[in-house]
Design an enzyme around this catalytic site. Structure first.
Site, PDB file in Angstrom:
ATOM      1  N   ASP A 161       0.851  -1.205   0.000  1.00 26.85           N
ATOM      2  CA  ASP A 161       0.000   0.000   0.000  1.00 26.85           C
ATOM      3  C   ASP A 161       0.881   1.248   0.000  1.00 26.85           C
ATOM      4  O   ASP A 161       0.668   2.196  -0.749  1.00 26.85           O
ATOM      5  CB  ASP A 161      -0.880  -0.046   1.259  1.00 26.85           C
ATOM      6  CG  ASP A 161      -2.021   0.955   1.227  1.00 26.85           C
ATOM      7  OD1 ASP A 161      -2.599   1.212   2.290  1.00 26.85           O
ATOM      8  OD2 ASP A 161      -2.320   1.502   0.151  1.00 26.85           O
ATOM      9  N   ARG A 206      -9.461  11.689 -11.465  1.00 25.33           N
ATOM     10  CA  ARG A 206      -8.834  11.634 -10.122  1.00 25.33           C
ATOM     11  C   ARG A 206      -8.324  10.230  -9.806  1.00 25.33           C
ATOM     12  O   ARG A 206      -7.795   9.989  -8.722  1.00 25.33           O
ATOM     13  CB  ARG A 206      -9.866  12.043  -9.068  1.00 25.33           C
ATOM     14  CG  ARG A 206     -10.234  13.522  -9.122  1.00 25.33           C
ATOM     15  CD  ARG A 206     -11.018  13.930  -7.881  1.00 25.33           C
ATOM     16  NE  ARG A 206     -12.339  13.340  -7.776  1.00 25.33           N
ATOM     17  CZ  ARG A 206     -12.781  12.719  -6.680  1.00 25.33           C
ATOM     18  NH1 ARG A 206     -11.960  12.553  -5.659  1.00 25.33           N
ATOM     19  NH2 ARG A 206     -14.016  12.243  -6.617  1.00 25.33           N
TER      20      ARG A 206
HETATM   21  C1  LIG Z   1      -4.348   8.272   5.358  1.00 24.14           C
HETATM   22  C2  LIG Z   1      -2.929   7.968   5.581  1.00 24.14           C
HETATM   23  C3  LIG Z   1      -1.968   8.939   5.005  1.00 24.14           C
HETATM   24  C4  LIG Z   1      -1.961   8.822   3.530  1.00 24.14           C
HETATM   25  C5  LIG Z   1      -0.991   9.696   2.800  1.00 24.14           C
HETATM   26  C6  LIG Z   1      -1.494  10.090   1.465  1.00 24.14           C
HETATM   27  C7  LIG Z   1      -0.859  10.321   0.370  1.00 24.14           C
HETATM   28  C8  LIG Z   1       0.414   9.860  -0.153  1.00 24.14           C
HETATM   29  C9  LIG Z   1       1.517  10.754   0.175  1.00 24.14           C
HETATM   30  C10 LIG Z   1       2.496  10.265   0.847  1.00 24.14           C
HETATM   31  C11 LIG Z   1       2.479   8.836   1.202  1.00 24.14           C
HETATM   32  C12 LIG Z   1       3.345   8.513   2.310  1.00 24.14           C
HETATM   33  C13 LIG Z   1       3.001   7.588   3.121  1.00 24.14           C
HETATM   34  C14 LIG Z   1       1.638   7.006   3.016  1.00 24.14           C
HETATM   35  C15 LIG Z   1       1.632   5.537   3.144  1.00 24.14           C
HETATM   36  C16 LIG Z   1       0.621   4.832   2.773  1.00 24.14           C
HETATM   37  C17 LIG Z   1      -0.562   5.481   2.148  1.00 24.14           C
HETATM   38  C18 LIG Z   1      -1.714   4.637   2.452  1.00 24.14           C
HETATM   39  C19 LIG Z   1      -2.982   5.242   1.934  1.00 24.14           C
HETATM   40  C20 LIG Z   1      -4.075   4.587   2.634  1.00 24.14           C
HETATM   41  O1  LIG Z   1      -3.930   3.521   3.194  1.00 24.14           O
HETATM   42  S1  LIG Z   1      -5.522   5.437   2.679  1.00 24.14           S
HETATM   43  C21 LIG Z   1      -6.473   4.485   3.821  1.00 24.14           C
HETATM   44  C22 LIG Z   1      -7.306   3.408   3.153  1.00 24.14           C
HETATM   45  N1  LIG Z   1      -8.266   3.972   2.254  1.00 24.14           N
HETATM   46  C23 LIG Z   1      -9.412   4.545   2.734  1.00 24.14           C
HETATM   47  O2  LIG Z   1      -9.688   4.572   3.912  1.00 24.14           O
HETATM   48  C24 LIG Z   1     -10.286   5.181   1.692  1.00 24.14           C
HETATM   49  C25 LIG Z   1     -11.772   5.061   2.050  1.00 24.14           C
HETATM   50  N2  LIG Z   1     -12.511   5.515   0.876  1.00 24.14           N
HETATM   51  C26 LIG Z   1     -12.781   6.845   0.722  1.00 24.14           C
HETATM   52  O3  LIG Z   1     -12.490   7.663   1.566  1.00 24.14           O
HETATM   53  C27 LIG Z   1     -13.425   7.260  -0.566  1.00 24.14           C
HETATM   54  O4  LIG Z   1     -14.100   6.169  -1.167  1.00 24.14           O
HETATM   55  C28 LIG Z   1     -12.379   7.809  -1.578  1.00 24.14           C
HETATM   56  C29 LIG Z   1     -11.721   9.042  -0.969  1.00 24.14           C
HETATM   57  C30 LIG Z   1     -11.334   6.746  -1.886  1.00 24.14           C
HETATM   58  C31 LIG Z   1     -13.093   8.165  -2.875  1.00 24.14           C
HETATM   59  O5  LIG Z   1     -14.176   8.985  -2.539  1.00 24.14           O
HETATM   60  P1  LIG Z   1     -14.543  10.267  -3.453  1.00 24.14           P
HETATM   61  O6  LIG Z   1     -15.897  10.684  -3.029  1.00 24.14           O
HETATM   62  O7  LIG Z   1     -13.442  11.247  -3.442  1.00 24.14           O
HETATM   63  O8  LIG Z   1     -14.561   9.691  -4.931  1.00 24.14           O
HETATM   64  P2  LIG Z   1     -15.768   8.863  -5.628  1.00 24.14           P
HETATM   65  O9  LIG Z   1     -16.407   7.917  -4.702  1.00 24.14           O
HETATM   66  O10 LIG Z   1     -16.631   9.877  -6.338  1.00 24.14           O
HETATM   67  O11 LIG Z   1     -14.949   8.003  -6.708  1.00 24.14           O
HETATM   68  C32 LIG Z   1     -14.178   8.678  -7.716  1.00 24.14           C
HETATM   69  C33 LIG Z   1     -14.038   7.675  -8.849  1.00 24.14           C
HETATM   70  O12 LIG Z   1     -13.316   6.506  -8.383  1.00 24.14           O
HETATM   71  C34 LIG Z   1     -14.128   5.352  -8.545  1.00 24.14           C
HETATM   72  N3  LIG Z   1     -13.922   4.481  -7.394  1.00 24.14           N
HETATM   73  C35 LIG Z   1     -13.937   4.842  -6.088  1.00 24.14           C
HETATM   74  N4  LIG Z   1     -13.688   3.766  -5.318  1.00 24.14           N
HETATM   75  C36 LIG Z   1     -13.525   2.704  -6.172  1.00 24.14           C
HETATM   76  C37 LIG Z   1     -13.239   1.326  -5.995  1.00 24.14           C
HETATM   77  N5  LIG Z   1     -13.062   0.796  -4.759  1.00 24.14           N
HETATM   78  N6  LIG Z   1     -13.126   0.534  -7.077  1.00 24.14           N
HETATM   79  C38 LIG Z   1     -13.282   1.067  -8.312  1.00 24.14           C
HETATM   80  N7  LIG Z   1     -13.551   2.361  -8.569  1.00 24.14           N
HETATM   81  C39 LIG Z   1     -13.687   3.167  -7.499  1.00 24.14           C
HETATM   82  C40 LIG Z   1     -15.558   5.873  -8.597  1.00 24.14           C
HETATM   83  O13 LIG Z   1     -16.359   4.942  -9.292  1.00 24.14           O
HETATM   84  C41 LIG Z   1     -15.377   7.160  -9.352  1.00 24.14           C
HETATM   85  O14 LIG Z   1     -15.134   6.824 -10.691  1.00 24.14           O
HETATM   86  P3  LIG Z   1     -15.817   7.723 -11.865  1.00 24.14           P
HETATM   87  O15 LIG Z   1     -15.298   9.126 -11.658  1.00 24.14           O
HETATM   88  O16 LIG Z   1     -15.344   7.077 -13.117  1.00 24.14           O
HETATM   89  O17 LIG Z   1     -17.299   7.649 -11.639  1.00 24.14           O
END
Ligand SMILES: CCCCC/C=C\C/C=C\C/C=C\C/C=C\CCCC(=O)SCCNC(=O)CCNC(=O)[C@H](O)C(C)(C)COP(=O)(O)OP(=O)(O)OC[C@H]1O[C@@H](n2cnc3c(N)ncnc32)[C@H](O)[C@@H]1OP(=O)(O)O
Length: 240
Positions: A161, A206
């Site tokens: 991840d 996105r």
């Molecule tokens: C949080 C920890 C820190 C992360 C750091 C971040 C960034 C990186 C930078 C440095 C990295 C350094 C270290 C980081 C280390 C690891 C990073 C780990 C990251 C994680 O460990 S993070 C935790 C696990 N993660 C969650 O906890 C997410 C829960 N979730 C949500 O929070 C929402 O779900 C979200 C925000 C994901 C989307 O929400 P939203 O409202 O912005 O977008 P929306 O739903 O409209 O989807 C837009 C388009 O994506 C398609 N789409 C969406 N989901 C899909 C799926 N599953 N399969 C197929 N298509 C999918 C839709 O179908 C649509 O597609 P279309 O536009 O074509 O219609």
């Protein structure tokens, strides 16, 4: 031998953000920042060699540091605490989410940086921006055991991840994992070094589609293959 080793350690300690002559704190963990505050904290870069790194890991690290010399590759620094800006981005996005309770803030760490040296995730990620790919060198420590003698599948998922996130990461943009699919083909021996090759396959609005494989250092064994979908958070769109 011992003298050169301590000298090496001292210079490494300095490189990791310590100051020459300043005794290293008993644990390198700085007091955690207030999760959603802009106050500055001193960050120790954990993506640098420490005494727990095996010969293999140090050799690969040196090879990749050489690749960085012409600027085509860069070593990604890695800190125990998220920098305040990324936390702010998440705070703005998850407006309703209650931040971590005051009392627990002092314990906040990036999960993969929450272990003492050598016991959990030892890793460094190199990125080639032109080729949109990363290479993660990972050594899984004894606290990551799943099946006796092998790394827990959840720990492998966590490092995958992380590697995929940094491959997908867009500077200054908060991204989150929407989907992660992993095929575990061979168990990863505990304390061994593996190489995670990740690439950005497709960008659609996105949506960032990435994939990787997890290989042995000699490239003879493929331990896992994975795909991931990461979503760039839309600041206009409050999620919850
Ligand atoms: C949080 C920890 C820190 C992360 C750091 C971040 C960034 C990186 C930078 C440095 C990295 C350094 C270290 C980081 C280390 C690891 C990073 C780990 C990251 C994680 O460990 S993070 C935790 C696990 N993660 C969650 O906890 C997410 C829960 N979730 C949500 O929070 C929402 O779900 C979200 C925000 C994901 C989307 O929400 P939203 O409202 O912005 O977008 P929306 O739903 O409209 O989807 C837009 C388009 O994506 C398609 N789409 C969406 N989901 C899909 C799926 N599953 N399969 C197929 N298509 C999918 C839709 O179908 C649509 O597609 P279309 O536009 O074509 O219609």
């Amino acid at each position: 031998m011992l003298r050169s080793c301590t000298a090496g350690l001292r210079s490494l300690w300095a490189l990791r953000g310590g100051r020459e002559g300043v005794p290293r704190p008993s644990t390198d963990l700085q007091p955690a920042p207030r999760l959603f505050s802009a106050e500055k904290v001193i960050h120790t870069d954990c993506a640098l060699p420490n005494p727990s790194w095996s010969k293999d890991l140090k050799l690969l690290f040196d090879q990749f540091m050489k690749k960085c010399e012409d600027g085509s590759w860069e070593r990604l620094p890695s800190y125990r605490h998220r920098c305040a800006q990324i936390s702010e981005d998440f705070k703005n996005y998850f407006l309703e989410q209650k931040p971590v309770k005051e009392g627990r803030l002092s314990q906040v760490r990036l999960f993969t940086r929450g272990f003492e040296d050598g016991l959990g995730f030892e890793y460094v990620i190199f990125k080639n921006n032109d080729e949109k790919r990363t290479v993660c060198l990972f050594q899984g420590g004894p606290y990551l055991q799943g099946v006796p003698g092998f790394v827990h599948g959840g720990a492998i998922a966590a490092i995958i991840d992380t590697a995929l996130a940094l491959c997908a990461a867009v500077p200054g943009k908060a991204i989150m994992t929407a989907n992660l699919n992993i095929n575990f083909k061979r168990p990863v021996p505990l304390c061994s070094v593996v190489v995670i090759n990740s690439q950005l396959d497709k960008l659609e609005g996105r949506k960032l589609f990435v994939s990787c494989n997890v290989q042995s250092v000699d490239e003879k064994t493929v331990y896992s293959e994975a795909t991931g979908l990461f979503i760039k958070l839309d600041p206009e769109k409050k999620s919850f």
